[in-house]
Design an enzyme around this catalytic site. Structure first.
Site, PDB file in Angstrom:
ATOM      1  N   SER A  29       0.834  -1.196   0.000  1.00 58.25           N
ATOM      2  CA  SER A  29       0.000   0.000   0.000  1.00 58.25           C
ATOM      3  C   SER A  29       0.876   1.258   0.000  1.00 58.25           C
ATOM      4  CB  SER A  29      -0.968  -0.060   1.184  1.00 58.25           C
ATOM      5  OG  SER A  29      -2.004   0.880   1.057  1.00 58.25           O
TER       6      SER A  29
ATOM      7  N   ASP B  70     -10.014  -5.080  -4.006  1.00 57.22           N
ATOM      8  CA  ASP B  70      -9.413  -4.074  -3.118  1.00 57.22           C
ATOM      9  C   ASP B  70     -10.330  -2.859  -3.023  1.00 57.22           C
ATOM     10  OD1 ASP B  70      -7.788  -2.074  -1.922  1.00 57.22           O
ATOM     11  OD2 ASP B  70      -5.976  -3.064  -2.658  1.00 57.22           O
TER      12      ASP B  70
ATOM     13  N   HIS C  80      -7.946  -5.564   0.394  1.00 59.33           N
ATOM     14  CA  HIS C  80      -6.691  -4.830   0.619  1.00 59.33           C
ATOM     15  C   HIS C  80      -5.895  -5.552   1.697  1.00 59.33           C
ATOM     16  CE1 HIS C  80      -4.229  -1.293   0.032  1.00 59.33           C
ATOM     17  NE2 HIS C  80      -4.203  -1.050   1.338  1.00 59.33           N
TER      18      HIS C  80
END
Length: 222
Positions: A118, A172, A203
């Site tokens: 991320s 996600d 995610h």
């Protein structure tokens, strides 16, 4: 020189000859991904040190200015303006110091893997593509590519052929899979050696992904 970022490290039973620097996501810490090391099930013949830095604590605009560990501020949900450029560059410089410390202590730069999830993946992309010594690989998970307009001028020739493994969850809800794929496709267009993989997840990371990462690390560092 700035003080090195604090970190959690997981060391092999013998002196290491390779390093994976793994950057966490927004609001997490180096402790978040440290438990993944045994799950990778790397052969005991490999001697890899894992370093999980803690991002600095800073106010994050989209979270009402709440201070948390973040590699950069997020001022907008618009992905074209999502990453605070100054924060990205400052964090990249701090992670660069960590890598350079390992190299100064005798680790070949080609045996350093830069990984991130991320927000951490944003930094891994940014720094890895611009790092002035050849790295062993870039691992970019559930993330996206920033600073694209400056990449042509700033990209390092040393890492033009560095293998990149990038993976994303199809569902996600934080960073759309399509955004991750756009970044991977852009790098492929620019001639980088990108391996893309998506998984039926959100995610996060999943067991199949961890297995693929393990195989890729073994290929890069065995």
């Amino acid at each position: 020189m700035q003080e090195l970022l604090p970190y959690v490290d997981v060391n092999p039973d013998k002196p290491h000859d390779a390093v994976v620097v793994w950057l966490h996501g927004l609001g997490d810490s180096g402790n978040g991904f440290a438990p993944i090391v045994p799950e990778l099930k790397l052969p005991t013949s490999m001697s890899v040190r894992f370093v999980f830095p803690h991002a600095p604590v800073r106010p994050v605009t989209i979270n009402n200015g709440m201070p948390m560990r973040a590699w950069y501020d997020i001022k907008s949900l618009d992905f074209n303006q999502r990453a605070d450029s100054q924060g990205v560059r400052e964090s990249a410089q701090q992670v660069k110091q960590l890598i350079e410390t390992e190299i100064e202590q005798g680790i070949d730069s080609k045996r350093v893997i830069l990984a991130g999830f991320s927000q951490g993946g944003v930094i891994a992309y940014h720094l890895g593509l611009r790092f002035d010594q050849p790295l062993g690989g870039i691992l970019a998970l559930s993330t996206y590519l920033t600073e694209v307009p400056t990449l042509d001028d700033e990209a390092s020739e040393a890492n033009k052929s560095t293998p990149i493994f990038t993976a994303h969850g199809l569902y996600d809800e934080v960073i759309p899979c399509a955004l991750g794929k756009t970044g991977a496709d852009k790098l492929s267009e620019l001639g980088y050696a990108v391996q893309w993989q998506d998984y039926p997840m959100q995610h996060n990371v999943c067991a199949d992904e961890i297995q693929a990462i393990s195989a890729w690390l073994q290929q890069r560092l065995a």
